[in-house]
Design a protein around this motif. Structure first.
Motif, PDB file in Angstrom:
ATOM      1  N   VAL A  83       0.836  -1.206   0.000  1.00  0.00           N
ATOM      2  CA  VAL A  83       0.000   0.000   0.000  1.00  0.00           C
ATOM      3  C   VAL A  83       0.868   1.253   0.000  1.00  0.00           C
ATOM      4  CG1 VAL A  83      -1.687   1.352   1.303  1.00  0.00           C
ATOM      5  CG2 VAL A  83      -1.954  -1.134   1.115  1.00  0.00           C
ATOM      6  N   PHE A  84       1.870   1.288   0.879  1.00  0.00           N
ATOM      7  CA  PHE A  84       2.792   2.420   0.933  1.00  0.00           C
ATOM      8  C   PHE A  84       3.479   2.610  -0.415  1.00  0.00           C
ATOM      9  CE2 PHE A  84       7.072   4.083   1.469  1.00  0.00           C
ATOM     10  CZ  PHE A  84       6.892   5.197   2.278  1.00  0.00           C
ATOM     11  N   THR A  85       3.913   1.514  -1.019  1.00  0.00           N
ATOM     12  CA  THR A  85       4.625   1.592  -2.294  1.00  0.00           C
ATOM     13  C   THR A  85       3.735   2.133  -3.393  1.00  0.00           C
ATOM     14  OG1 THR A  85       5.975  -0.311  -1.637  1.00  0.00           O
ATOM     15  CG2 THR A  85       5.974   0.278  -3.969  1.00  0.00           C
ATOM     16  N   LEU A  86       2.481   1.660  -3.452  1.00  0.00           N
ATOM     17  CA  LEU A  86       1.558   2.134  -4.486  1.00  0.00           C
ATOM     18  C   LEU A  86       1.244   3.618  -4.309  1.00  0.00           C
ATOM     19  CD1 LEU A  86      -0.946  -0.873  -4.716  1.00  0.00           C
ATOM     20  CD2 LEU A  86       0.834  -0.222  -6.355  1.00  0.00           C
ATOM     21  N   LYS A  87       1.085   4.056  -3.057  1.00  0.00           N
ATOM     22  CA  LYS A  87       0.831   5.473  -2.804  1.00  0.00           C
ATOM     23  C   LYS A  87       2.037   6.316  -3.226  1.00  0.00           C
ATOM     24  CE  LYS A  87      -2.449   5.179   1.057  1.00  0.00           C
ATOM     25  NZ  LYS A  87      -2.665   5.526   2.485  1.00  0.00           N
ATOM     26  N   THR A  88       3.228   5.820  -2.921  1.00  0.00           N
ATOM     27  CA  THR A  88       4.444   6.541  -3.284  1.00  0.00           C
ATOM     28  C   THR A  88       4.614   6.601  -4.795  1.00  0.00           C
ATOM     29  OG1 THR A  88       5.560   6.007  -1.212  1.00  0.00           O
ATOM     30  CG2 THR A  88       6.969   6.524  -3.095  1.00  0.00           C
ATOM     31  N   PHE A  89       4.354   5.493  -5.466  1.00  0.00           N
ATOM     32  CA  PHE A  89       4.423   5.467  -6.931  1.00  0.00           C
ATOM     33  C   PHE A  89       3.436   6.466  -7.522  1.00  0.00           C
ATOM     34  CE2 PHE A  89       3.206   3.996 -11.146  1.00  0.00           C
ATOM     35  CZ  PHE A  89       4.441   3.735 -11.727  1.00  0.00           C
ATOM     36  N   ALA A  90       2.230   6.490  -6.957  1.00  0.00           N
ATOM     37  CA  ALA A  90       1.214   7.437  -7.433  1.00  0.00           C
ATOM     38  C   ALA A  90       1.664   8.874  -7.206  1.00  0.00           C
ATOM     39  CB  ALA A  90      -0.121   7.176  -6.732  1.00  0.00           C
ATOM     40  N   ALA A  91       2.260   9.141  -6.031  1.00  0.00           N
ATOM     41  CA  ALA A  91       2.717  10.495  -5.720  1.00  0.00           C
ATOM     42  C   ALA A  91       3.799  10.938  -6.704  1.00  0.00           C
ATOM     43  CB  ALA A  91       3.244  10.558  -4.287  1.00  0.00           C
ATOM     44  N   VAL A  92       4.743  10.063  -7.002  1.00  0.00           N
ATOM     45  CA  VAL A  92       5.813  10.398  -7.948  1.00  0.00           C
ATOM     46  C   VAL A  92       5.237  10.660  -9.343  1.00  0.00           C
ATOM     47  CG1 VAL A  92       7.855   9.502  -9.136  1.00  0.00           C
ATOM     48  CG2 VAL A  92       7.605   9.168  -6.668  1.00  0.00           C
ATOM     49  N   ALA A  93       4.269   9.822  -9.749  1.00  0.00           N
ATOM     50  CA  ALA A  93       3.655  10.000 -11.068  1.00  0.00           C
ATOM     51  C   ALA A  93       2.870  11.310 -11.144  1.00  0.00           C
ATOM     52  CB  ALA A  93       2.734   8.819 -11.373  1.00  0.00           C
ATOM     53  N   ILE A  94       2.127  11.631 -10.078  1.00  0.00           N
ATOM     54  CA  ILE A  94       1.351  12.878 -10.061  1.00  0.00           C
ATOM     55  C   ILE A  94       2.278  14.086 -10.084  1.00  0.00           C
ATOM     56  CG2 ILE A  94      -0.262  14.292  -8.732  1.00  0.00           C
ATOM     57  CD1 ILE A  94      -1.447  11.654  -7.649  1.00  0.00           C
TER      58      ILE A  94
END
Length: 206
Positions: A83-94
Protein backbone atom coordinates in the motif's frame (compact mmCIF):
# COMPACT_ATOMS: atom_id res chain seq x y z
CA UNK A 1 -17.17 7.56 -6.67
CA UNK A 2 -18.96 6.25 -3.59
CA UNK A 3 -16.03 3.98 -2.67
CA UNK A 4 -13.87 7.07 -2.16
CA UNK A 5 -16.25 8.48 0.44
CA UNK A 6 -16.60 5.47 2.72
CA UNK A 7 -16.28 6.15 6.44
CA UNK A 8 -12.79 5.11 7.61
CA UNK A 9 -11.79 3.76 11.01
CA UNK A 10 -11.20 6.55 13.53
CA UNK A 11 -7.41 6.30 13.24
CA UNK A 12 -7.18 6.12 9.43
CA UNK A 13 -7.74 8.40 6.48
CA UNK A 14 -10.45 7.58 3.97
CA UNK A 15 -9.56 6.84 0.35
CA UNK A 16 -10.84 10.27 -0.62
CA UNK A 17 -8.69 11.94 2.04
CA UNK A 18 -5.64 10.01 0.83
CA UNK A 19 -6.36 11.05 -2.76
CA UNK A 20 -6.61 14.74 -1.91
CA UNK A 21 -3.49 14.38 0.24
CA UNK A 22 -1.50 12.99 -2.69
CA UNK A 23 -2.77 15.67 -5.06
CA UNK A 24 -2.21 18.53 -2.61
CA UNK A 25 1.18 17.32 -1.37
CA UNK A 26 2.55 16.81 -4.87
CA UNK A 27 1.19 20.17 -6.03
CA UNK A 28 3.09 21.91 -3.23
CA UNK A 29 6.22 19.97 -4.20
CA UNK A 30 5.81 20.97 -7.85
CA UNK A 31 5.42 24.59 -6.76
CA UNK A 32 8.64 24.24 -4.80
CA UNK A 33 10.40 23.01 -7.94
CA UNK A 34 9.11 26.09 -9.81
CA UNK A 35 10.51 28.40 -7.12
CA UNK A 36 13.88 26.66 -7.26
CA UNK A 37 14.15 26.54 -11.03
CA UNK A 38 13.17 30.22 -11.31
CA UNK A 39 16.04 31.01 -8.92
CA UNK A 40 18.49 28.57 -10.58
CA UNK A 41 18.72 26.65 -7.32
CA UNK A 42 18.60 23.02 -6.31
CA UNK A 43 17.24 21.23 -3.27
CA UNK A 44 18.05 18.13 -1.30
CA UNK A 45 16.85 14.53 -1.43
CA UNK A 46 16.17 12.71 -4.71
CA UNK A 47 14.42 15.83 -6.03
CA UNK A 48 17.71 17.70 -5.62
CA UNK A 49 19.68 14.96 -7.30
CA UNK A 50 17.15 14.98 -10.15
CA UNK A 51 17.49 18.74 -10.54
CA UNK A 52 21.27 18.37 -10.73
CA UNK A 53 20.98 15.73 -13.44
CA UNK A 54 18.40 17.77 -15.36
CA UNK A 55 20.57 20.91 -15.23
CA UNK A 56 23.66 18.95 -16.26
CA UNK A 57 22.05 17.05 -19.12
CA UNK A 58 19.31 19.46 -20.17
CA UNK A 59 16.64 16.84 -19.54
CA UNK A 60 13.17 17.25 -18.07
CA UNK A 61 13.12 17.24 -14.27
CA UNK A 62 9.92 15.18 -14.22
CA UNK A 63 11.34 12.40 -16.37
CA UNK A 64 14.65 12.25 -14.48
CA UNK A 65 12.86 12.27 -11.12
CA UNK A 66 10.55 9.44 -12.17
CA UNK A 67 13.39 7.25 -13.48
CA UNK A 68 15.71 7.74 -10.48
CA UNK A 69 12.92 6.65 -8.16
CA UNK A 70 12.23 3.34 -9.91
CA UNK A 71 14.87 1.22 -8.06
CA UNK A 72 13.58 2.37 -4.66
CA UNK A 73 10.18 0.75 -5.13
CA UNK A 74 11.65 -2.70 -4.49
CA UNK A 75 12.95 -1.42 -1.15
CA UNK A 76 9.59 0.16 -0.39
CA UNK A 77 7.68 -3.09 -0.99
CA UNK A 78 10.07 -5.06 1.21
CA UNK A 79 10.28 -2.55 4.07
CA UNK A 80 6.99 -0.62 4.00
CA UNK A 81 4.45 -2.84 2.22
CA UNK A 82 2.46 -2.76 -0.99
CA UNK A 83 0.00 0.00 0.00
CA UNK A 84 2.79 2.42 0.93
CA UNK A 85 4.62 1.59 -2.29
CA UNK A 86 1.56 2.13 -4.49
CA UNK A 87 0.83 5.47 -2.80
CA UNK A 88 4.44 6.54 -3.28
CA UNK A 89 4.42 5.47 -6.93
CA UNK A 90 1.21 7.44 -7.43
CA UNK A 91 2.72 10.49 -5.72
CA UNK A 92 5.81 10.40 -7.95
CA UNK A 93 3.66 10.00 -11.07
CA UNK A 94 1.35 12.88 -10.06
CA UNK A 95 4.32 15.13 -9.28
CA UNK A 96 5.80 14.32 -12.68
CA UNK A 97 2.54 15.47 -14.26
CA UNK A 98 2.45 18.67 -12.19
CA UNK A 99 5.98 19.60 -13.29
CA UNK A 100 4.79 19.58 -16.90
CA UNK A 101 1.54 21.46 -16.20
CA UNK A 102 2.61 24.25 -13.82
CA UNK A 103 5.08 25.93 -16.22
CA UNK A 104 2.21 26.27 -18.69
CA UNK A 105 0.27 28.43 -16.27
CA UNK A 106 2.85 30.41 -14.32
CA UNK A 107 6.25 32.06 -14.61
CA UNK A 108 8.42 34.49 -12.64
CA UNK A 109 9.82 37.74 -14.02
CA UNK A 110 12.15 38.01 -11.02
CA UNK A 111 12.77 35.89 -7.95
CA UNK A 112 15.71 36.54 -5.66
CA UNK A 113 17.61 33.31 -4.85
CA UNK A 114 17.07 33.76 -1.11
CA UNK A 115 13.32 34.25 -1.60
CA UNK A 116 13.23 31.26 -3.94
CA UNK A 117 15.12 29.15 -1.41
CA UNK A 118 12.81 30.01 1.49
CA UNK A 119 9.58 29.75 -0.51
CA UNK A 120 10.74 26.52 -2.11
CA UNK A 121 11.79 25.13 1.26
CA UNK A 122 8.47 25.91 2.94
CA UNK A 123 6.45 24.52 0.01
CA UNK A 124 8.51 21.34 -0.11
CA UNK A 125 8.32 20.83 3.66
CA UNK A 126 4.55 21.27 3.71
CA UNK A 127 4.12 19.01 0.68
CA UNK A 128 6.26 16.23 2.13
CA UNK A 129 4.51 16.53 5.49
CA UNK A 130 1.13 16.02 3.82
CA UNK A 131 2.42 12.99 1.92
CA UNK A 132 3.97 11.47 5.08
CA UNK A 133 0.68 11.83 6.92
CA UNK A 134 -1.12 9.98 4.16
CA UNK A 135 1.31 7.08 4.13
CA UNK A 136 3.38 8.07 1.10
CA UNK A 137 6.63 9.78 0.18
CA UNK A 138 8.22 10.93 -3.07
CA UNK A 139 10.39 7.85 -3.19
CA UNK A 140 14.13 7.64 -2.81
CA UNK A 141 15.53 8.70 0.54
CA UNK A 142 12.01 9.51 1.76
CA UNK A 143 11.27 5.78 1.84
CA UNK A 144 14.30 5.13 4.02
CA UNK A 145 13.56 8.19 6.19
CA UNK A 146 9.97 7.18 6.97
CA UNK A 147 10.96 3.55 7.60
CA UNK A 148 13.73 4.52 10.03
CA UNK A 149 11.46 6.91 11.91
CA UNK A 150 8.66 4.36 12.22
CA UNK A 151 10.89 1.44 13.17
CA UNK A 152 13.98 2.94 14.81
CA UNK A 153 12.73 6.27 16.12
CA UNK A 154 15.25 8.22 14.02
CA UNK A 155 13.59 11.44 12.88
CA UNK A 156 12.90 11.61 9.15
CA UNK A 157 14.29 15.14 8.97
CA UNK A 158 17.69 14.02 10.26
CA UNK A 159 17.94 11.19 7.73
CA UNK A 160 17.06 13.49 4.86
CA UNK A 161 19.49 16.14 6.05
CA UNK A 162 22.33 13.61 5.89
CA UNK A 163 21.46 12.79 2.29
CA UNK A 164 21.20 16.49 1.51
CA UNK A 165 24.81 17.02 2.57
CA UNK A 166 25.88 14.56 -0.14
CA UNK A 167 23.71 16.25 -2.79
CA UNK A 168 25.07 19.70 -2.00
CA UNK A 169 28.65 18.46 -2.03
CA UNK A 170 28.00 17.25 -5.57
CA UNK A 171 26.33 20.57 -6.43
CA UNK A 172 29.59 22.42 -5.71
CA UNK A 173 30.98 20.90 -8.89
CA UNK A 174 28.25 22.56 -10.98
CA UNK A 175 27.27 25.75 -9.15
CA UNK A 176 29.02 28.72 -7.51
CA UNK A 177 29.39 28.54 -3.74
CA UNK A 178 26.87 31.33 -3.13
CA UNK A 179 24.23 29.44 -5.12
CA UNK A 180 24.82 26.29 -3.08
CA UNK A 181 24.57 28.31 0.15
CA UNK A 182 21.17 29.67 -0.88
CA UNK A 183 20.05 26.17 -1.83
CA UNK A 184 21.28 24.81 1.49
CA UNK A 185 19.15 27.41 3.29
CA UNK A 186 16.12 26.16 1.38
CA UNK A 187 16.88 22.53 2.27
CA UNK A 188 17.33 23.50 5.92
CA UNK A 189 13.90 25.16 5.87
CA UNK A 190 12.37 22.01 4.36
CA UNK A 191 13.92 19.75 6.95
CA UNK A 192 12.99 22.12 9.79
CA UNK A 193 9.35 21.97 8.74
CA UNK A 194 9.46 18.16 8.70
CA UNK A 195 11.50 17.84 11.88
CA UNK A 196 9.15 19.98 13.94
CA UNK A 197 5.86 18.71 12.51
CA UNK A 198 6.26 15.02 11.66
CA UNK A 199 5.89 13.61 15.16
CA UNK A 200 4.35 10.21 15.91
CA UNK A 201 3.59 11.34 19.47
CA UNK A 202 1.48 14.22 18.15
CA UNK A 203 -0.08 12.95 14.94
CA UNK A 204 -0.57 9.32 13.90
CA UNK A 205 -2.98 8.94 11.02
CA UNK A 206 -2.53 7.11 7.72
Amino acid sequence: MAFLLETPPADRHSKFEDLQGLVTGTLLMALSVQFLQASDLITGQVAGLSLLVSYWGGWSFGVVFFLINLPFYAVAIYRMGLVFTLKTFAAVAILTGWTFLLPQGMSFAFLHPLAGAVLGGVSAGAGLLILFRHGATLGGVGIVAVWLQDTRGIKAGKVQLGFDVCVFALALALFPLVTVVYALIGAAVTNLVILTNHRRDRYIAR
